[in-house]
Enzyme design. Sequence first.
Site, PDB file in Angstrom:
ATOM      1  N   LYS A 141       4.083  -0.849  -5.144  1.00 55.27           N
ATOM      2  CA  LYS A 141       2.964  -1.789  -5.019  1.00 55.27           C
ATOM      3  C   LYS A 141       2.849  -2.407  -3.629  1.00 55.27           C
ATOM      4  CE  LYS A 141       5.465  -5.400  -7.623  1.00 55.27           C
ATOM      5  NZ  LYS A 141       6.515  -4.570  -8.257  1.00 55.27           N
ATOM      6  N   THR A 142       3.982  -2.636  -2.949  1.00 54.71           N
ATOM      7  CA  THR A 142       3.906  -3.178  -1.588  1.00 54.71           C
ATOM      8  C   THR A 142       3.229  -2.185  -0.653  1.00 54.71           C
ATOM      9  OG1 THR A 142       5.920  -4.483  -1.929  1.00 54.71           O
ATOM     10  CG2 THR A 142       5.257  -4.072   0.343  1.00 54.71           C
ATOM     11  N   GLU A 175      -0.505  -8.232  -4.000  1.00 54.97           N
ATOM     12  CA  GLU A 175       0.540  -7.569  -4.765  1.00 54.97           C
ATOM     13  C   GLU A 175       0.878  -8.504  -5.919  1.00 54.97           C
ATOM     14  OE1 GLU A 175       5.274  -6.544  -4.421  1.00 54.97           O
ATOM     15  OE2 GLU A 175       4.046  -6.286  -2.622  1.00 54.97           O
TER      16      GLU A 175
END
Length: 472
Positions: free
Chosen positions: A126-127, A170
Site C-alpha cells: 500500500k505504501t 494509505e
Amino acid sequence: MIRPDLSLPIPETIESAHFIGIGGSGMSGLAGMFLDRGIRVSGSDRADSAALQALAARGARVHVGHDAANLADDVDTVVHTGAIWPENPEYVLAKERGLHVIHRSQALYWLIGGRRLVSVAGAHGKTTSTGMIVVALEALGGDPTFVNGGVIAQLGVSSRTGADELFVIEADESDGTFLLYDTSIALITNVDPDHLDHYGTRDAFDEAFARFANEAREAVVISADDPGARSVAARVSHENVVTFGESEGADVRVTGIRTDGPVSFTIEHDGVSVDANLAIPGAHNAINAAGAVAVLLTLGHELEPAVRAVERFEGTIRRFELHGVERGVSVYDDYAHHPTEVAAALAAARTVIGDGRIIAIQQPHTYSRTQEMYREFAEVLETYADHTVMLDVYGAREDPVPGVTGELVSGAFSDPSRVHYVPDWQEAAEYTASVAREGDYVITLGCGNVYLIIPQVLEALAKSGPAEGSGE
C-alpha cells in the site's frame, strides 16, 4: 498500547494541537499539515530527529522526552498513536483536563474534511501503491493532498497539502481505522491474514475489508490474483468493481513481466495494450503499478497517459533503499516485516544482484506476529536469502512474551548453517562484515529501527578485510 476509540467525538475546529509521538513518519506528516492550516502545533517524542527539527523550523514547539509540562495551557486537542502507553504523562494530563484526545486516524479524518478520497489498503504494497498514485497524479497535471506511510523518493515527503479536491491516503487496516474514512475510491492491494491480535479471526479480518469496499462511494479496485482479495471480493456487493493483476479475467491485466533489471511488463485494458518499464525492481511492483493504473482509470484518465505517469515513480524511502557500498558490498534497507513482503523484497533483490549473494539482517516486528509466523519467516528467509543474520524482536507497542525472540525464528531453519542469531547489534554488524564478500548485497529487513544498524555494518565492512571462503 492504546486502541483507538473511534466513537470519541472529533472537534469541529482545532486551534492548538499537541502530538504525542510527533517524530514518527506518519505523525510528523500530520503535524506538518496542521501547520499548513495555520494551527498552532506542539509535540513530543522519545528522541530528537530530523523530523522534529524540521517541524521546529516551521514554528512547532517540540520536546524531546514525554513530560506533562510539555502540554501547554493553550492546547485544545491532543493527537496520539496506538504506540503510546496509557500511563504517558501527557496523555494522562490531557484526559484530566478534558481536552479532545483523538487517535491520529481521527486527526487525518479531520484534515480530509469531506474531500474526494482515494484510500489504499492491504497487507502489503500500500505504501508503494499510494506513492505511485500520487506521483502519477502530479505527472498528469494534478496537485493532490496526500498522506503516505513512507517518504516518496522524488518528492522527499510522506505527506503534503495540495490545491486539488482529491485526497490520497494509505489507509491502515491494522486497527480497523480504515473504516473511519468516507472513501470515494478504495484500492485493495491484497488481503493476507495479519493483525489477528486486533480482529480475532480471519473471518472478521475479511469482513472488515468487505465493509471497506462496500462503503466506497464511487469504485472498488481490488486484486484479481491474491486469494485473500478474491475471498473478500466474493463478499463485495458494490456496483463498480475493477480488478487488476495477472489473472486472465482481470479488468486491468498484467502480462509479460520481465525482472532482469528494473521490472518491465505490458498492461492491457479494454483491448488496448501498453508496454511499461518501472525504475524499481520486482515482479510485485508490476502488480502494484497495475492497481495504481486501475485507480487512475476510475478517475477518468486514459490508459497510456496513466501508464506513463506511473512509470515516473522512483520508489519510497525504506523500500529497497541503497545506503552505501563498502569493499564491493552493497548495503540496502527494506521495510518488509511480513513473510510475504520479505519474500517479495528478496526476490526483487535477486533480479538485480548478478552473481552476488544476499545476506539478510532480519529484525522480527512485534511479539504477536513473530509467535504466529516464525516458521513462515524462517522458510522465506531460507528460500530467498543465502545467509540470514537474526536480531531480536522489535516489540513496538507490545510487552515481551517469554520465549519469543529472534532465536525462535532462527531455530526454525532446516539448515542451521544458513542463519546466525546475534542479539547484540555490534556483534551482528561485525559478523555480517566477516561473511560478506565483494558483490554481495546486505539487506536489513523490518519496520522497526533495524535501519539504524546500517552505519555499524558499513563501518565494520570498511574495517574488515574480504571474507575468505565465507558461505561456501
